[in-house]
Scaffold this active site. Sequence first.
Site, PDB file in Angstrom:
ATOM      1  CD  GLU A   1      -3.075  -1.072   2.137  1.00 35.28           C
ATOM      2  OE1 GLU A   1      -4.234  -1.408   1.832  1.00 35.28           O
ATOM      3  OE2 GLU A   1      -2.752  -0.709   3.285  1.00 35.28           O
TER       4      GLU A   1
ATOM      5  CG  ASP B   1      -0.219  -5.530  16.442  1.00 35.99           C
ATOM      6  OD1 ASP B   1      -0.993  -6.201  15.738  1.00 35.99           O
ATOM      7  OD2 ASP B   1       0.163  -4.388  16.122  1.00 35.99           O
TER       8      ASP B   1
ATOM      9  CB  ALA C   1      -7.174  -3.149  11.916  1.00 36.18           C
TER      10      ALA C   1
END
Length: 397
Positions: free
Chosen positions: A170, A297, A313
């Site tokens: 990205e 995480d 996420a």
Amino acid sequence: MSTIPKIVILGAGYGGILTAQRLQKELNYNEADVTLVNRHDYHYFTTHLHMPAAGTDSIEHTRVSISKLIDEFKIDLVKSNVKEIRLSDRKVILQDGTLSFDYLVIALGGEPESFGIPGLSEYAMTIRSINSVRLIREHIEYQFALYKLDESRTDRLNFVVGGAGFSGIEFVAELADRIPRLCKEYDVDPSLVNIYNVEAAPAILPGFDPELVEYAQNVLVKKGVQFKIGIAIKECMEDGVVLANGEVIRSATVVWTGGIRGNRLVEAAGFETSRGRVMVDEYLHAPGYDHVFIIGDNSIMLNPEGRPYPPTAQIAMQQGVTCAQNVVASIRNKELKKFAFSNKGTVASLGKGEAVASAFGKKYKGWVAAQIKKLVDIRYLFIIGGIPLVLKKGRFL
């Protein structure tokens, strides 16, 4: 004399903010004292950071004040750095004080994993926070300005991105979109600019559908990205990288997106960890601590095939909701809920008007996938802030 239980949430990322919001919704008045600790007074959208890092969007579109997301009559926000977690004392040591807890939720977020590559920690930048993103964006612009002062230094126009997972792909996509504008602004010949994406795995976007991977790579090659696939970075230097095949790429800009580990504070607390992450039980408990929950995480959970879920996420948000429900159930001596991940699909942005997505049991490419990406982002804004946040931030996505 009885006192109400103290709940402390460490971190206001995707998991932490959902935990806090669900707790304020489910707890009765004066049923518990809830404190949310975060080093900043804002929550930022980690999955959107690649855009301001490349300079294709404003940082302000990527964050929102925590006070807009929580009821400060129900949640006490403490802006501070966590220094130590003392499990035996049930205390959290902050930079400027100490908090006691009866229930602890650890949602501190991850840290870049260097895998022991020499020089990586010293010379590579990472896309992990608002401040790191600021540094990358300004650094890239600075390299263009410096090149114009000394045009023999063409290495300043080489940009190396280590890692071709979601973050790396990205980011290079946004950077490729930004380069033409930077070249025009600084009067630089676009043919002199090189974007290298280096990935040790045999393909970009590991774990993604092969057809979509091929599409993504073709789109990015057309945008000018040069891929080094199946080749690891052997060393990172102040003036570039050395690849495992001996190739040297001279560059003043190395951005590392090649991996995330858990927070070192979790290791230091005495939990048994794997790369800083703790294998939690089905209720999100840390092993041996029914009053400590670890999400995001910092946690490891296995899928039905026995492999760890990737730390996304999406899973952190779902863990946050279940975590809050189980904290409330613990306080009320009710039955706890087992965490069950519901995969809503995956989307990778490929820059303006382009993306690839696996959702609703189908594969999507191009403009349609890009719209799905926008819907995913808008859905998250709605979950944490309702229609007002969608109206404020959604139009920038």
